[in-house]
Design an enzyme around this catalytic site. Structure first.
Site, mmCIF file in Angstrom:
data_model
loop_
_atom_site.group_PDB
_atom_site.id
_atom_site.type_symbol
_atom_site.label_atom_id
_atom_site.label_comp_id
_atom_site.label_asym_id
_atom_site.label_seq_id
_atom_site.Cartn_x
_atom_site.Cartn_y
_atom_site.Cartn_z
ATOM 1 N N LYS A 1 -29.308 8.119 45.857
ATOM 2 C CA LYS A 1 -29.779 8.479 47.204
ATOM 3 C C LYS A 1 -31.204 7.995 47.376
ATOM 4 O O LYS A 1 -32.071 8.299 46.562
ATOM 5 C CB LYS A 1 -29.707 10.003 47.356
ATOM 6 N N SER B 1 -26.807 19.931 53.062
ATOM 7 C CA SER B 1 -27.595 19.733 51.837
ATOM 8 C C SER B 1 -28.780 20.680 51.846
ATOM 9 O O SER B 1 -29.497 20.768 52.851
ATOM 10 C CB SER B 1 -28.130 18.298 51.772
ATOM 11 N N ARG C 1 -19.174 8.556 52.315
ATOM 12 C CA ARG C 1 -20.630 8.412 52.442
ATOM 13 C C ARG C 1 -20.973 6.949 52.207
ATOM 14 O O ARG C 1 -21.064 6.488 51.075
ATOM 15 C CB ARG C 1 -21.340 9.301 51.423
#
Ligand code: TZP
Ligand code: MG
Length: 211
Positions: free
Chosen positions: A139, A110, A41
């Site tokens: 995030k 998610s 990520r």
């Protein structure tokens, strides 16, 4: 039944939080520490650089017997033969991701609410992310923390494999497990640790003590 994420810790990369080390260096340390699920990520890298890193990580994860998941980039996941992809609520729909990557691959989605959990199951996701459990700076476009309420809903009502995420640290991981989490995802606590192997071992011990 937890099948896809049959492990205690789900690790994610984030070079910006890796204290000056590269994602390849940090991933190598995480794999040597025994991590069995790794998600690539990297939000701020160009596609070519991501592909290059994912080629290396695919080889490293295969050698380590670690499941390799790519966040967002289905094309890169397919090019490197990753084990799966992880998408968010605003990415391509799970059915379309499935059409692209095929039936044998893992799709993680998610989710942040019971409705999204039921929708993920109906669409054929293989596992769901449950969170953010706590506030996190990792995030950028993160929604408000869901706390333990949503995690407990998932644990009590659904068999779909899940991974709790968001603000999970050494000091609270045992509590997250006591609230039912089968697998915990951590970004900053692991990639930012000076001693990654030591951190993974301490997290494992905390999780084991809470089970
Ligand atoms: N999805 C929900 S919260 C989050 C993601 C990717 C970031 C979690 O990072 P950290 O550093 O473990 O709080
Ligand atoms: Mg996404």
């Amino acid at each position: 039944m937890q099948r896809v994420l049959d492990t205690d810790i789900y690790a994610l990369t984030d070079e910006g939080l890796s204290a000056g080390r590269t994602t390849i260096e940090v991933s190598d340390a995480m794999l040597k520490a025994g991590i069995k699920v790794l998600q690539y990520r990297e939000k701020d890298k160009k596609a070519g650089a991501m592909l290059e890193e994912c080629v290396a990580l695919r080889r490293m994860t295969r050698e380590a017997g670690c499941t390799f998941i790519v966040n967002d980039h289905i094309d890169i996941a397919m090019l490197v033969d990753a084990d799966g992809v992880h998408v968010g609520q605003e990415d391509l729909p799970v059915e379309e991701v499935r059409r692209l990557i095929g039936p044998g691959k893992i799709i993680g989605l998610s989710t942040h609410s019971p409705e999204q959990c039921r929708d993920a199951i109906a669409r054929g996701a293989d596992y769901i992310g449950v969170g953010p459990i706590f506030a996190t700076k990792t995030k950028k476009d993160v929604c408000a923390p869901v706390g333990y309420e949503y995690l407990e809903y998932v644990v009590k009502n659904h068999d779909i494999p899940h991974v709790a995420i968001g603000g999970i640290k050494l000091h609270n991981v045992a509590d997250v497990v006591r609230h039912g989490a089968r697998c915990c995802a951590l970004v900053s606590e692991i990639v930012g640790a000076d001693d990654i192997a030591g951190m993974v071992a301490r997290l494992r011990a905390e999780i084991a003590s809470a089970r």
